[in-house]
Write an enzyme that holds these catalytic residues in place. Structure first.
Site, PDB file in Angstrom:
ATOM      1  N   ASP A  99       0.818  -1.201   0.000  1.00  0.00           N
ATOM      2  CA  ASP A  99       0.000   0.000   0.000  1.00  0.00           C
ATOM      3  C   ASP A  99       0.862   1.266   0.000  1.00  0.00           C
ATOM      4  O   ASP A  99       1.976   1.255   0.537  1.00  0.00           O
ATOM      5  CB  ASP A  99      -0.918  -0.023   1.243  1.00  0.00           C
ATOM      6  CG  ASP A  99      -2.088   0.926   1.104  1.00  0.00           C
ATOM      7  OD1 ASP A  99      -2.304   1.471   0.000  1.00  0.00           O
ATOM      8  OD2 ASP A  99      -2.796   1.125   2.106  1.00  0.00           O
ATOM      9  N   ASN A 136     -10.658  -2.704  -6.316  1.00  0.00           N
ATOM     10  CA  ASN A 136      -9.839  -1.837  -7.180  1.00  0.00           C
ATOM     11  C   ASN A 136     -10.455  -1.616  -8.563  1.00  0.00           C
ATOM     12  O   ASN A 136     -10.078  -0.675  -9.273  1.00  0.00           O
ATOM     13  CB  ASN A 136      -8.414  -2.388  -7.333  1.00  0.00           C
ATOM     14  CG  ASN A 136      -7.546  -2.200  -6.105  1.00  0.00           C
ATOM     15  OD1 ASN A 136      -6.614  -2.947  -5.854  1.00  0.00           O
ATOM     16  ND2 ASN A 136      -7.841  -1.180  -5.303  1.00  0.00           N
TER      17      ASN A 136
HETATM   18  C1  FPP Z   1      -1.787   0.234  -3.379  1.00  0.00           C
HETATM   19  O1  FPP Z   1      -1.370   1.559  -3.485  1.00  0.00           O
HETATM   20  C2  FPP Z   1      -1.334  -0.555  -4.486  1.00  0.00           C
HETATM   21  C3  FPP Z   1      -2.141  -1.112  -5.434  1.00  0.00           C
HETATM   22  C4  FPP Z   1      -3.589  -0.953  -5.459  1.00  0.00           C
HETATM   23  C5  FPP Z   1      -1.599  -1.891  -6.531  1.00  0.00           C
HETATM   24  C6  FPP Z   1      -0.376  -2.680  -6.235  1.00  0.00           C
HETATM   25  C7  FPP Z   1       0.421  -2.701  -7.462  1.00  0.00           C
HETATM   26  C8  FPP Z   1       1.763  -2.654  -7.526  1.00  0.00           C
HETATM   27  C9  FPP Z   1       2.642  -2.724  -6.354  1.00  0.00           C
HETATM   28  C10 FPP Z   1       2.458  -2.521  -8.812  1.00  0.00           C
HETATM   29  C11 FPP Z   1       2.217  -3.598  -9.782  1.00  0.00           C
HETATM   30  C12 FPP Z   1       2.337  -4.947  -9.233  1.00  0.00           C
HETATM   31  C13 FPP Z   1       2.599  -6.002  -9.977  1.00  0.00           C
HETATM   32  C14 FPP Z   1       2.582  -7.355  -9.370  1.00  0.00           C
HETATM   33  C15 FPP Z   1       2.889  -5.857 -11.376  1.00  0.00           C
HETATM   34  P1  FPP Z   1      -2.485   2.696  -3.569  1.00  0.00           P
HETATM   35  O2  FPP Z   1      -2.647   3.090  -4.981  1.00  0.00           O
HETATM   36  O3  FPP Z   1      -3.729   2.243  -2.890  1.00  0.00           O
HETATM   37  O4  FPP Z   1      -1.774   3.825  -2.744  1.00  0.00           O
HETATM   38  P2  FPP Z   1      -2.487   4.951  -1.867  1.00  0.00           P
HETATM   39  O5  FPP Z   1      -3.165   4.241  -0.736  1.00  0.00           O
HETATM   40  O6  FPP Z   1      -1.337   5.785  -1.416  1.00  0.00           O
HETATM   41  O7  FPP Z   1      -3.433   5.674  -2.764  1.00  0.00           O
END
Ligand code: FPP
Length: 249
Positions: free
Chosen positions: A20, A68
């Site tokens: 996250d 998501n």
């Molecule tokens: C959470 O950060 C992350 C995600 C929803 C996606 C996770 C994806 C990756 C780490 C990159 C791609 C992964 C692979 C396996 C190719 P957020 O967007 O919710 O962050 P925030 O809470 O700060 O908004």
């Protein structure tokens, strides 16, 4: 002595990570959220290496939740493109290190390209056993449990199982994770202290570790710090400390 050198042999067998903070990391520097995801995908590479290095057998990453799908279309598309790019980039290393790629979730709901790439990499690595790297994609734990109940109900209807023979093991057998052990250590980055519908059944006895570090900043040192913390905890599984000293689990 480095953090890695301080670890003892009690490495968590199954580690789950809620990755996250990508969006906040990017925003803090005045960039688009997608830039955070790109850097987050580089963190995935480093953390997979670090986990293999100390002998983790199962690493499960929450890459895309059922919720998501509600994100802006451009962000979903960027995440799917990044998934394809990351799979292509990682494949040689998965071969080299003999890491099996696995996925849990409603993966049929992924767009065609990421679905095909995922299937292909899973197929090419299916016999490897150094570590199983599982991506939770379009995953929700409640949905997983609902599916499991539906499958069991269907078997009851067909007289394949009777209700009083439903045990915890029967439920486990119908989960996406039927061939994996329970989670030993669950890590969430970015300071949030929630489970967010991740592996609800499988974390029943997991140790929980929350760190304020945002996912793109998370390094192997942070991972080993979490492992050291885990090694200092006493997992009692409902027993007393004295019982554990008499016969360790
Ligand atoms: C959470 O950060 C992350 C995600 C929803 C996606 C996770 C994806 C990756 C780490 C990159 C791609 C992964 C692979 C396996 C190719 P957020 O967007 O919710 O962050 P925030 O809470 O700060 O908004």
């Amino acid at each position: 002595m480095s953090l890695k050198e301080q670890l003892n042999a009690n490495i968590p067998q199954h580690v789950g990570i809620i990755m996250d903070g990508n969006g906040r990391w990017a925003k803090k520097q005045g960039f688009m959220r997608v830039f955070g995801h790109e850097n987050g995908s580089s963190t995935v590479t480093k953390i997979v290496d670090a986990a293999v290095d100390v002998g983790v057998k199962y690493l499960t990453l929450y890459a895309f939740s059922t919720e998501n799908w509600n994100r802006p279309k451009y962000e979903i598309e960027a995440l799917m493109t990044l998934l394809v790019k990351s799979l292509k980039r990682e494949l040689p290393k998965l071969h080299k290190e003999k890491v099996r790629l696995h996925a849990i979730g409603n993966i049929e709901s992924l767009p065609k390209k990421p679905y095909k790439e995922l299937k292909s990499v899973m197929d090419q690595t299916k016999d490897y056993d150094t570590m199983t790297l599982t991506l939770a994609l379009s995953y929700g734990a409640r949905e997983e449990l609902v599916k499991s109940v539906q499958q069991i109900a269907d078997k009851i209807k067909k007289d394949l199982i009777s209700p009083h023979l439903i045990t915890e093991d029967v439920i486990k057998e119908h989960l996406y994770t039927h061939d994996m052990p329970d989670v030993d250590l669950l890590i969430r980055t970015s300071g949030e202290q929630r489970i967010s519908n991740f592996l609800l059944w499988q974390i029943a006895y997991a140790e929980l570790y929350f760190t304020p570090v945002l996912w793109p900043d998370f390094t192997s040192e942070h991972l080993y710090k979490a492992f050291l913390d885990y090694q200092q905890r006493e997992r009692r599984f409902g027993k007393t400390s004295e019982q554990l000293q008499d016969s360790p689990i």
